[in-house]
Design a protein around this motif. Structure first.
Motif, PDB file in Angstrom:
ATOM      1  N   GLU A  10      -5.823 -20.911 -32.940  1.00  0.00           N
ATOM      2  CA  GLU A  10      -4.275 -21.326 -33.395  1.00  0.00           C
ATOM      3  C   GLU A  10      -3.463 -22.062 -32.699  1.00  0.00           C
ATOM      4  O   GLU A  10      -2.903 -22.836 -33.246  1.00  0.00           O
ATOM      5  N   GLU A  11      -3.448 -21.614 -31.531  1.00  0.00           N
ATOM      6  CA  GLU A  11      -2.588 -22.362 -30.728  1.00  0.00           C
ATOM      7  C   GLU A  11      -2.862 -23.597 -30.390  1.00  0.00           C
ATOM      8  O   GLU A  11      -1.879 -24.525 -30.116  1.00  0.00           O
ATOM      9  N   ASP A  12      -4.103 -24.252 -30.296  1.00  0.00           N
ATOM     10  CA  ASP A  12      -4.477 -25.671 -30.225  1.00  0.00           C
ATOM     11  C   ASP A  12      -3.840 -26.538 -31.449  1.00  0.00           C
ATOM     12  O   ASP A  12      -3.296 -27.525 -31.260  1.00  0.00           O
ATOM     13  N   TYR A  13      -4.358 -26.025 -32.653  1.00  0.00           N
ATOM     14  CA  TYR A  13      -3.534 -27.058 -33.654  1.00  0.00           C
ATOM     15  C   TYR A  13      -2.188 -26.878 -34.010  1.00  0.00           C
ATOM     16  O   TYR A  13      -1.633 -27.762 -34.260  1.00  0.00           O
ATOM     17  N   LEU A  14      -1.749 -25.916 -33.624  1.00  0.00           N
ATOM     18  CA  LEU A  14      -0.258 -25.746 -33.784  1.00  0.00           C
ATOM     19  C   LEU A  14       0.497 -26.465 -32.734  1.00  0.00           C
ATOM     20  O   LEU A  14       1.435 -27.467 -32.750  1.00  0.00           O
ATOM     21  N   GLU A  15       0.077 -26.609 -31.474  1.00  0.00           N
ATOM     22  CA  GLU A  15       0.428 -27.232 -30.123  1.00  0.00           C
ATOM     23  C   GLU A  15       0.258 -28.821 -30.749  1.00  0.00           C
ATOM     24  O   GLU A  15       1.065 -29.700 -30.120  1.00  0.00           O
ATOM     25  N   ALA A  16      -0.899 -29.110 -31.047  1.00  0.00           N
ATOM     26  CA  ALA A  16      -1.134 -30.394 -31.678  1.00  0.00           C
ATOM     27  C   ALA A  16      -0.154 -31.045 -32.472  1.00  0.00           C
ATOM     28  O   ALA A  16       0.448 -32.147 -32.303  1.00  0.00           O
ATOM     29  N   PHE A  17       0.088 -30.176 -33.593  1.00  0.00           N
ATOM     30  CA  PHE A  17       1.265 -30.623 -34.506  1.00  0.00           C
ATOM     31  C   PHE A  17       2.729 -30.741 -33.631  1.00  0.00           C
ATOM     32  O   PHE A  17       3.263 -31.620 -33.806  1.00  0.00           O
ATOM     33  N   ASN A  18       2.982 -29.861 -32.865  1.00  0.00           N
ATOM     34  CA  ASN A  18       4.256 -29.787 -32.196  1.00  0.00           C
ATOM     35  C   ASN A  18       4.219 -31.221 -31.264  1.00  0.00           C
ATOM     36  O   ASN A  18       5.329 -31.720 -31.410  1.00  0.00           O
ATOM     37  N   GLU A  19       3.186 -31.422 -30.660  1.00  0.00           N
ATOM     38  CA  GLU A  19       3.207 -32.833 -30.060  1.00  0.00           C
ATOM     39  C   GLU A  19       3.347 -33.949 -30.747  1.00  0.00           C
ATOM     40  O   GLU A  19       4.187 -34.912 -30.411  1.00  0.00           O
ATOM     41  N   LEU A  20       2.723 -33.921 -31.852  1.00  0.00           N
ATOM     42  CA  LEU A  20       2.921 -35.035 -32.925  1.00  0.00           C
ATOM     43  C   LEU A  20       4.395 -35.338 -33.272  1.00  0.00           C
ATOM     44  O   LEU A  20       4.585 -36.422 -33.295  1.00  0.00           O
ATOM     45  N   VAL A  21       4.889 -34.142 -33.775  1.00  0.00           N
ATOM     46  CA  VAL A  21       6.329 -34.297 -34.107  1.00  0.00           C
ATOM     47  C   VAL A  21       7.282 -34.848 -32.625  1.00  0.00           C
ATOM     48  O   VAL A  21       8.061 -35.511 -32.871  1.00  0.00           O
ATOM     49  N   ARG A  22       6.981 -34.235 -31.752  1.00  0.00           N
ATOM     50  CA  ARG A  22       7.879 -34.387 -30.721  1.00  0.00           C
ATOM     51  C   ARG A  22       7.817 -35.585 -29.569  1.00  0.00           C
ATOM     52  O   ARG A  22       8.667 -36.409 -29.514  1.00  0.00           O
ATOM     53  N   GLU A  23       6.559 -36.416 -29.866  1.00  0.00           N
ATOM     54  CA  GLU A  23       6.254 -37.748 -29.377  1.00  0.00           C
ATOM     55  C   GLU A  23       6.338 -38.827 -30.617  1.00  0.00           C
ATOM     56  O   GLU A  23       6.985 -39.664 -30.464  1.00  0.00           O
ATOM     57  N   ASP A  67       5.222 -19.678 -48.001  1.00  0.00           N
ATOM     58  CA  ASP A  67       5.106 -21.119 -47.690  1.00  0.00           C
ATOM     59  C   ASP A  67       4.413 -21.273 -46.308  1.00  0.00           C
ATOM     60  O   ASP A  67       3.719 -22.318 -45.930  1.00  0.00           O
ATOM     61  N   ARG A  68       4.693 -20.226 -45.195  1.00  0.00           N
ATOM     62  CA  ARG A  68       4.565 -20.464 -43.890  1.00  0.00           C
ATOM     63  C   ARG A  68       2.910 -20.227 -43.775  1.00  0.00           C
ATOM     64  O   ARG A  68       2.143 -21.265 -43.153  1.00  0.00           O
ATOM     65  N   LYS A  69       2.037 -19.592 -44.690  1.00  0.00           N
ATOM     66  CA  LYS A  69       0.915 -19.305 -44.546  1.00  0.00           C
ATOM     67  C   LYS A  69       0.071 -20.735 -45.310  1.00  0.00           C
ATOM     68  O   LYS A  69      -0.887 -21.009 -44.497  1.00  0.00           O
ATOM     69  N   LEU A  70       0.832 -21.120 -46.387  1.00  0.00           N
ATOM     70  CA  LEU A  70       0.093 -22.432 -46.853  1.00  0.00           C
ATOM     71  C   LEU A  70       0.161 -23.727 -45.586  1.00  0.00           C
ATOM     72  O   LEU A  70      -0.562 -24.291 -45.457  1.00  0.00           O
ATOM     73  N   VAL A  71       1.383 -23.708 -45.158  1.00  0.00           N
ATOM     74  CA  VAL A  71       1.527 -24.882 -44.173  1.00  0.00           C
ATOM     75  C   VAL A  71       0.537 -24.590 -42.999  1.00  0.00           C
ATOM     76  O   VAL A  71      -0.078 -25.721 -42.291  1.00  0.00           O
ATOM     77  N   LEU A  72       0.571 -23.483 -42.231  1.00  0.00           N
ATOM     78  CA  LEU A  72      -0.394 -23.277 -41.207  1.00  0.00           C
ATOM     79  C   LEU A  72      -1.767 -23.279 -41.635  1.00  0.00           C
ATOM     80  O   LEU A  72      -2.373 -23.870 -40.615  1.00  0.00           O
ATOM     81  N   TRP A  73      -2.163 -23.031 -42.822  1.00  0.00           N
ATOM     82  CA  TRP A  73      -3.675 -23.260 -43.130  1.00  0.00           C
ATOM     83  C   TRP A  73      -3.801 -24.724 -43.371  1.00  0.00           C
ATOM     84  O   TRP A  73      -4.827 -25.396 -43.141  1.00  0.00           O
ATOM     85  N   THR A  74      -2.922 -25.602 -43.988  1.00  0.00           N
ATOM     86  CA  THR A  74      -2.877 -26.860 -43.799  1.00  0.00           C
ATOM     87  C   THR A  74      -3.037 -27.677 -42.457  1.00  0.00           C
ATOM     88  O   THR A  74      -3.728 -28.301 -42.572  1.00  0.00           O
ATOM     89  N   LEU A  75      -2.423 -27.175 -41.680  1.00  0.00           N
ATOM     90  CA  LEU A  75      -2.073 -27.949 -40.247  1.00  0.00           C
ATOM     91  C   LEU A  75      -3.638 -27.532 -39.627  1.00  0.00           C
ATOM     92  O   LEU A  75      -4.200 -28.380 -39.077  1.00  0.00           O
ATOM     93  N   LYS A  76      -3.942 -26.213 -39.830  1.00  0.00           N
ATOM     94  CA  LYS A  76      -5.421 -25.844 -39.222  1.00  0.00           C
ATOM     95  C   LYS A  76      -6.632 -26.942 -39.858  1.00  0.00           C
ATOM     96  O   LYS A  76      -7.474 -27.236 -39.071  1.00  0.00           O
ATOM     97  N   LYS A  77      -6.531 -27.046 -41.282  1.00  0.00           N
ATOM     98  CA  LYS A  77      -7.653 -28.079 -41.863  1.00  0.00           C
ATOM     99  C   LYS A  77      -7.594 -29.206 -41.275  1.00  0.00           C
ATOM    100  O   LYS A  77      -8.365 -29.982 -41.048  1.00  0.00           O
ATOM    101  N   TRP A  78      -6.322 -29.759 -41.070  1.00  0.00           N
ATOM    102  CA  TRP A  78      -6.126 -31.369 -40.550  1.00  0.00           C
ATOM    103  C   TRP A  78      -6.676 -31.464 -39.240  1.00  0.00           C
ATOM    104  O   TRP A  78      -7.101 -32.392 -38.754  1.00  0.00           O
ATOM    105  N   ASN A  79      -6.584 -30.366 -38.370  1.00  0.00           N
ATOM    106  CA  ASN A  79      -6.906 -30.464 -37.007  1.00  0.00           C
ATOM    107  C   ASN A  79      -8.555 -29.877 -36.726  1.00  0.00           C
ATOM    108  O   ASN A  79      -8.901 -30.175 -35.684  1.00  0.00           O
ATOM    109  N   MET A  80      -9.041 -29.184 -37.684  1.00  0.00           N
ATOM    110  CA  MET A  80     -10.159 -28.689 -37.483  1.00  0.00           C
ATOM    111  C   MET A  80     -10.315 -27.915 -36.206  1.00  0.00           C
ATOM    112  O   MET A  80     -11.646 -27.843 -35.789  1.00  0.00           O
TER     113      MET A  80
END
Length: 151
Positions: free
Chosen positions: A126-139, A109-122
């Motif tokens: 790896e750190e850029d799109y993961l941090e972007a998602f973290n900020e989306l959740v946090r804010e 599941d982790r690979k699928l979720v991370l792959w999806t987040l990468k596609k959404w963020n373009m």
């Protein structure tokens, strides 16, 4: 709208309680009807007996379940403020990617979720799109959650 999953426990408990009360009163009242008693004292006694049981046994359980659920809701904003997808756990990983009953391999599941987040963020980093998602959740998710609770 956000509705806690645990709310189902409260709703089921409430429904079962009222169904039990209705059934109890029906049984008690039908037994008094068989006796053909014109006096309503048995029906009134039955009603107060059911209310007593409800008040002393069922309602405390219902309140405890409600407090249990509210403590989870109270902790949620803090959990969302410190959310980090890199720290999230997946059941598949904890099972070593094998079905516990059959031993067959299961997808990660982790690979699928991370792959999806990468596609959404373009983003390739790896750190850029993961941090972007973290900020989306946090804010943004926290603000939606707080607004929903405030009405």
């Amino acid at each position: 709208k956000i509705m806690p999953v645990k709310m189902v426990v409260l709703l089921v408990h409430l429904n079962l309680t009222w169904q039990l009360c209705r059934l109890t009163l029906k049984v008690l009242n039908s037994s008094s009807a068989v006796e053909d008693n014109s006096d309503n004292s048995r029906e009134v006694t039955s009603f107060f007996l059911v209310l007593t049981i409800l008040g002393t046994v069922v309602l405390p359980i219902y309140h405890w379940l409600g407090l249990w659920m509210m403590s989870d809701i109270q902790r949620l904003p803090q959990q969302l403020h410190s959310f980090k997808i890199q720290d999230s756990k997946c059941t598949c990983c904890s099972l070593d990617h094998k079905d516990p009953q059959t031993g067959e391999p299961i997808a990660c599941d982790r690979k699928l979720v991370l792959w999806t987040l990468k596609k959404w963020n373009m983003s390739e980093n790896e750190e850029d799109y993961l941090e972007a998602f973290n900020e989306l959740v946090r804010e943004h998710l926290v603000s939606i959650f707080v607004e929903t609770l405030q009405g």
